[in-house]
Design a protein around this motif. Structure first.
Motif, PDB file in Angstrom:
ATOM      1  N   GLU A 167       0.832  -1.202   0.000  1.00 37.55           N
ATOM      2  CA  GLU A 167       0.000   0.000   0.000  1.00 37.55           C
ATOM      3  C   GLU A 167       0.872   1.259   0.000  1.00 37.55           C
ATOM      4  O   GLU A 167       0.603   2.215  -0.726  1.00 37.55           O
ATOM      5  N   GLU A 168       1.940   1.210   0.781  1.00 34.29           N
ATOM      6  CA  GLU A 168       2.852   2.365   0.825  1.00 34.29           C
ATOM      7  C   GLU A 168       3.580   2.534  -0.505  1.00 34.29           C
ATOM      8  O   GLU A 168       3.833   3.658  -0.945  1.00 34.29           O
ATOM      9  N   ILE A 169       3.908   1.412  -1.148  1.00 34.91           N
ATOM     10  CA  ILE A 169       4.562   1.497  -2.459  1.00 34.91           C
ATOM     11  C   ILE A 169       3.617   2.163  -3.460  1.00 34.91           C
ATOM     12  O   ILE A 169       3.986   3.091  -4.178  1.00 34.91           O
ATOM     13  N   ARG A 170       2.370   1.694  -3.468  1.00 32.59           N
ATOM     14  CA  ARG A 170       1.403   2.259  -4.419  1.00 32.59           C
ATOM     15  C   ARG A 170       1.153   3.737  -4.136  1.00 32.59           C
ATOM     16  O   ARG A 170       1.017   4.548  -5.062  1.00 32.59           O
ATOM     17  N   ALA A 171       1.111   4.101  -2.848  1.00 30.93           N
ATOM     18  CA  ALA A 171       0.894   5.512  -2.489  1.00 30.93           C
ATOM     19  C   ALA A 171       2.068   6.366  -2.963  1.00 30.93           C
ATOM     20  O   ALA A 171       1.886   7.467  -3.477  1.00 30.93           O
ATOM     21  N   ALA A 172       3.294   5.829  -2.815  1.00 26.73           N
ATOM     22  CA  ALA A 172       4.476   6.607  -3.200  1.00 26.73           C
ATOM     23  C   ALA A 172       4.584   6.760  -4.709  1.00 26.73           C
ATOM     24  O   ALA A 172       5.194   7.707  -5.202  1.00 26.73           O
ATOM     25  N   LEU A 173       4.008   5.814  -5.458  1.00 30.27           N
ATOM     26  CA  LEU A 173       4.109   5.859  -6.926  1.00 30.27           C
ATOM     27  C   LEU A 173       2.829   6.373  -7.590  1.00 30.27           C
ATOM     28  O   LEU A 173       2.681   6.306  -8.806  1.00 30.27           O
ATOM     29  N   LEU A 174       1.929   6.908  -6.769  1.00 31.80           N
ATOM     30  CA  LEU A 174       0.650   7.401  -7.302  1.00 31.80           C
ATOM     31  C   LEU A 174       0.861   8.511  -8.337  1.00 31.80           C
ATOM     32  O   LEU A 174       0.073   8.657  -9.257  1.00 31.80           O
ATOM     33  N   GLY A 175       1.944   9.250  -8.174  1.00 31.44           N
ATOM     34  CA  GLY A 175       2.215  10.361  -9.100  1.00 31.44           C
ATOM     35  C   GLY A 175       3.059   9.958 -10.284  1.00 31.44           C
ATOM     36  O   GLY A 175       3.620  10.814 -10.964  1.00 31.44           O
ATOM     37  N   ASN A 176       3.173   8.651 -10.541  1.00 32.88           N
ATOM     38  CA  ASN A 176       3.942   8.168 -11.696  1.00 32.88           C
ATOM     39  C   ASN A 176       3.043   7.289 -12.552  1.00 32.88           C
ATOM     40  O   ASN A 176       2.574   6.244 -12.109  1.00 32.88           O
ATOM     41  N   LEU A 177       2.817   7.726 -13.775  1.00 37.34           N
ATOM     42  CA  LEU A 177       1.964   6.957 -14.676  1.00 37.34           C
ATOM     43  C   LEU A 177       2.816   6.090 -15.598  1.00 37.34           C
ATOM     44  O   LEU A 177       3.865   6.509 -16.074  1.00 37.34           O
ATOM     45  N   CYS A 178       2.345   4.855 -15.826  1.00 30.97           N
ATOM     46  CA  CYS A 178       2.974   3.952 -16.785  1.00 30.97           C
ATOM     47  C   CYS A 178       1.972   3.738 -17.904  1.00 30.97           C
ATOM     48  O   CYS A 178       0.915   3.158 -17.682  1.00 30.97           O
ATOM     49  N   ARG A 179       2.314   4.230 -19.100  1.00 33.06           N
ATOM     50  CA  ARG A 179       1.359   4.146 -20.206  1.00 33.06           C
ATOM     51  C   ARG A 179       1.165   2.708 -20.664  1.00 33.06           C
ATOM     52  O   ARG A 179       0.155   2.348 -21.235  1.00 33.06           O
ATOM     53  N   CYS A 180       2.192   1.863 -20.421  1.00 26.08           N
ATOM     54  CA  CYS A 180       2.069   0.445 -20.766  1.00 26.08           C
ATOM     55  C   CYS A 180       1.267  -0.310 -19.696  1.00 26.08           C
ATOM     56  O   CYS A 180       1.025  -1.506 -19.857  1.00 26.08           O
ATOM     57  N   THR A 181       0.940   0.359 -18.618  1.00 25.34           N
ATOM     58  CA  THR A 181       0.170  -0.191 -17.492  1.00 25.34           C
ATOM     59  C   THR A 181       0.829  -1.414 -16.866  1.00 25.34           C
ATOM     60  O   THR A 181       0.166  -2.358 -16.499  1.00 25.34           O
ATOM     61  N   GLY A 182       2.141  -1.373 -16.728  1.00 23.14           N
ATOM     62  CA  GLY A 182       2.836  -2.491 -16.099  1.00 23.14           C
ATOM     63  C   GLY A 182       2.973  -2.340 -14.605  1.00 23.14           C
ATOM     64  O   GLY A 182       4.012  -2.645 -14.031  1.00 23.14           O
ATOM     65  N   TYR A 183       1.901  -1.899 -13.972  1.00 20.51           N
ATOM     66  CA  TYR A 183       1.999  -1.537 -12.551  1.00 20.51           C
ATOM     67  C   TYR A 183       2.305  -2.721 -11.641  1.00 20.51           C
ATOM     68  O   TYR A 183       3.014  -2.573 -10.651  1.00 20.51           O
ATOM     69  N   VAL A 184       1.752  -3.883 -11.946  1.00 21.78           N
ATOM     70  CA  VAL A 184       1.949  -5.029 -11.054  1.00 21.78           C
ATOM     71  C   VAL A 184       3.436  -5.372 -10.965  1.00 21.78           C
ATOM     72  O   VAL A 184       4.000  -5.533  -9.876  1.00 21.78           O
ATOM     73  N   GLN A 185       4.102  -5.435 -12.119  1.00 27.75           N
ATOM     74  CA  GLN A 185       5.531  -5.744 -12.131  1.00 27.75           C
ATOM     75  C   GLN A 185       6.331  -4.640 -11.437  1.00 27.75           C
ATOM     76  O   GLN A 185       7.352  -4.910 -10.812  1.00 27.75           O
ATOM     77  N   ILE A 186       5.872  -3.404 -11.585  1.00 29.58           N
ATOM     78  CA  ILE A 186       6.598  -2.291 -10.967  1.00 29.58           C
ATOM     79  C   ILE A 186       6.531  -2.400  -9.442  1.00 29.58           C
ATOM     80  O   ILE A 186       7.549  -2.298  -8.749  1.00 29.58           O
ATOM     81  N   VAL A 187       5.345  -2.653  -8.914  1.00 27.12           N
ATOM     82  CA  VAL A 187       5.206  -2.788  -7.463  1.00 27.12           C
ATOM     83  C   VAL A 187       6.037  -3.976  -6.970  1.00 27.12           C
ATOM     84  O   VAL A 187       6.720  -3.895  -5.942  1.00 27.12           O
ATOM     85  N   GLU A 188       6.022  -5.069  -7.738  1.00 30.82           N
ATOM     86  CA  GLU A 188       6.836  -6.231  -7.375  1.00 30.82           C
ATOM     87  C   GLU A 188       8.322  -5.884  -7.363  1.00 30.82           C
ATOM     88  O   GLU A 188       9.068  -6.300  -6.473  1.00 30.82           O
ATOM     89  N   ALA A 189       8.745  -5.120  -8.361  1.00 33.24           N
ATOM     90  CA  ALA A 189      10.158  -4.738  -8.448  1.00 33.24           C
ATOM     91  C   ALA A 189      10.564  -3.900  -7.235  1.00 33.24           C
ATOM     92  O   ALA A 189      11.649  -4.075  -6.680  1.00 33.24           O
ATOM     93  N   VAL A 190       9.679  -3.002  -6.821  1.00 33.32           N
ATOM     94  CA  VAL A 190      10.006  -2.153  -5.668  1.00 33.32           C
ATOM     95  C   VAL A 190      10.138  -3.015  -4.415  1.00 33.32           C
ATOM     96  O   VAL A 190      11.068  -2.864  -3.629  1.00 33.32           O
ATOM     97  N   ARG A 191       9.205  -3.962  -4.262  1.00 34.30           N
ATOM     98  CA  ARG A 191       9.241  -4.829  -3.086  1.00 34.30           C
ATOM     99  C   ARG A 191      10.537  -5.654  -3.086  1.00 34.30           C
ATOM    100  O   ARG A 191      11.224  -5.774  -2.067  1.00 34.30           O
ATOM    101  N   LEU A 192      10.875  -6.194  -4.248  1.00 37.26           N
ATOM    102  CA  LEU A 192      12.078  -7.017  -4.381  1.00 37.26           C
ATOM    103  C   LEU A 192      13.341  -6.182  -4.144  1.00 37.26           C
ATOM    104  O   LEU A 192      14.280  -6.636  -3.473  1.00 37.26           O
ATOM    105  N   ALA A 193      13.353  -4.981  -4.670  1.00 38.07           N
ATOM    106  CA  ALA A 193      14.516  -4.098  -4.472  1.00 38.07           C
ATOM    107  C   ALA A 193      14.682  -3.788  -2.985  1.00 38.07           C
ATOM    108  O   ALA A 193      15.807  -3.767  -2.471  1.00 38.07           O
ATOM    109  N   ALA A 194      13.562  -3.589  -2.294  1.00 41.71           N
ATOM    110  CA  ALA A 194      13.622  -3.311  -0.856  1.00 41.71           C
ATOM    111  C   ALA A 194      14.253  -4.492  -0.128  1.00 41.71           C
ATOM    112  O   ALA A 194      15.121  -4.322   0.727  1.00 41.71           O
ATOM    113  N   GLU A 195      13.858  -5.720  -0.515  1.00 36.05           N
ATOM    114  CA  GLU A 195      14.415  -6.923   0.121  1.00 36.05           C
ATOM    115  C   GLU A 195      15.917  -7.029  -0.140  1.00 36.05           C
ATOM    116  O   GLU A 195      16.699  -7.318   0.767  1.00 36.05           O
TER     117      GLU A 195
END
Lengths: 289, 165
Positions: free
Chosen positions: B131-159
């Motif tokens: 939820e915090e990841i999505r809130a932080a990226l709310l101001g970033n649009l992906c025209r390809c709509t690859g949001y699921v992979q992006i959120v996963e990437a952020v979580r993985l990068a954090a780990e």
């Protein structure tokens, strides 16, 4: 040719001197709205005076009332412990303002002086009965915040005047045993969006009896609107389903929404009614615990 | 002709760890200075109105839209752009590598902004919830709509960053 001078005074006094030298200059805060207007040629300033570096306009101090400097960023407001604990309605609304990138730069003063009917920080401050400190080179005056808003995009500020502080009275703080509770709702098309409609409510009760009610709605009138008729209806009465139904009806009657690209006026009126009902029911349930 | 105005202004700031100073027109945006005066084209212009986040850079530790940031305001500050994320050996940063490996990049136009917003988030909050990841990226649009992979990437990068600590 596009182009303007850009000055960064370090004090309010210097800002006023610059304004005297360049009367056509506009004061600018975080610029997140003005920069867009300049890009779209809605505004073509010859000179800007940025208030961002003015230290005396920054920060949050508690001196009885909470004093918020007009150049305090929205992010700073959200991070502030006092604000989170005592004025959660303002923090909730601030969290819904734009994106994180915008909130890091946008300021409380800018949000208010832009004087949009959908300004996210306006309705919580109206229910908190905030006051505004205005200053020009001659001196300072204090007004109830509600008086700042004249019409869309137009405040009561004189051209040589700036908003320096927003004051929130201590008596509206959320404290244990005070019976004060608040709530904020916002409806947009998507999560990061200008409000189709928004509502802030402050309720103070003793048992079931409403001691104080403050309601303010956004995006449903030319300026952020206090719903005083609803407040008068609620105060002194006991909360009940029928009272809430009447409050909803009065709220729908009190607003003057327009139809625009974001929503029909009819839908806005409906949403405000739903918000009033939901807010009062939620706050009522909270009082019983 | 009106009175002569000085439309130019001198700015000096730290860019990706290096001091820079230059003379710019006062009406320039930080985005223009980065892309045109300094040639750092990693920062993209999408909407130019603070909606899409493609121009996200970090100023004094906080993510901002470079398209709304007046160039004169950057004077004296610390700016980090996507070009500043590589380590001294010219290797991509953990966040960048993870975006690549997770398929969080499709056309790539939003990636610099997404990655800078991610960096600002993880610097402040090393272990964010979805939820915090999505809130932080709310101001970033992906025209390809690859949001699921992006959120996963952020979580993985954090780990991955957590393990390094």
């Amino acid at each position: 040719m596009i182009g303007y001078t850009y000055q960064k005074p370090g004090s309010v006094a210097e800002a006023f001197r610059l304004k005297e030298d360049t009367p056509e200059a506009l004061f600018v805060a975080g610029g997140t709205d003005l920069m867009v207007k300049i890009k779209n040629r809605e505004v073509s300033p010859k000179a800007l005076i940025s208030l961002r570096s003015v230290a005396e306009l920054q920060g949050i101090a508690v001196r009885g009332a909470v004093h918020i400097g007009a150049m305090t960023s929205i992010s700073e407001l959200i991070r502030n412990e006092v604000m989170r604990e005592k004025y959660p309605v303002l923090v909730k609304a601030a969290r819904r303002l734009g994106s994180r990138q915008i909130r890091n730069v946008a300021t409380l003063g800018g949000n208010l002086c832009n004087c949009s009917p959908c300004a996210d920080t306006a309705t919580p401050l109206l229910v908190l009965e905030a006051r505004a400190l205005l200053q020009n080179h001659l001196g300072t005056r204090e007004i109830p915040l509600v008086k700042l808003f004249k019409q869309p995009g137009e405040t009561c500020l004189a051209t040589d005047e700036i908003l320096t502080q927003v004051l929130i009275p201590a008596f509206n703080a959320t404290r244990k045993g005070s019976g004060v509770r608040t709530i904020f709702f916002k409806q947009g098309r998507v999560k990061m969006d200008l409000a189709v409609a928004s509502l802030s409510v402050l309720l103070q009760t003793k048992g079931n009896r409403v001691k104080k009610a403050r309601l303010a709605a956004g995006s449903v009138a030319p300026v952020p609107l206090r719903l005083t008729r609803v407040e008068d209806l609620l105060e002194g009465d006991n909360l009940s389903s029928s009272l809430i139904a009447e409050a909803r009806r009065l709220a729908e009657e009190s607003v003057k929404p327009i139809t625009d690209i974001r929503s029909s006026g009819e839908y806005r009126r409906h949403i405000v009614g739903v918000f009033v009902k939901r807010a009062l029911e939620t706050l009522w349930a909270r009082s019983e615990t | 002709m009106g009175p002569e105005r000085n439309m130019k202004t001198e700015i000096a700031f730290t860019l990706n760890g290096f001091p820079v100073s230059l003379s710019v027109s006062a009406h320039k945006r930080l985005l223009d200075v980065l892309r045109y005066d300094l040639g750092l084209t990693g920062t993209k212009e999408g909407c130019g109105e603070g909606e899409c986040g493609a121009c996200t850079v970090i100023v004094d530790g906080r993510a901002v839209n470079a398209c709304l940031y007046p160039a004169p305001e950057v004077d004296g500050r610390r700016v980090v752009t996507i070009e500043g994320l590589m380590d001294p050996e010219n290797e991509l940063s953990v966040i960048q590598k993870t975006f690549v490996q997770s398929g969080a990049i499709q056309c790539g136009f939003c990636s610099p902004g997404m990655i800078m917003a991610t960096k600002a988030l993880l610097d402040e909050n090393p272990d964010p919830t979805d939820e915090e990841i999505r809130a932080a990226l709310l101001g970033n649009l992906c025209r390809c709509t690859g949001y699921v992979q992006i959120v996963e990437a952020v979580r993985l990068a954090a780990e991955k960053l957590e393990k390094r600590r």
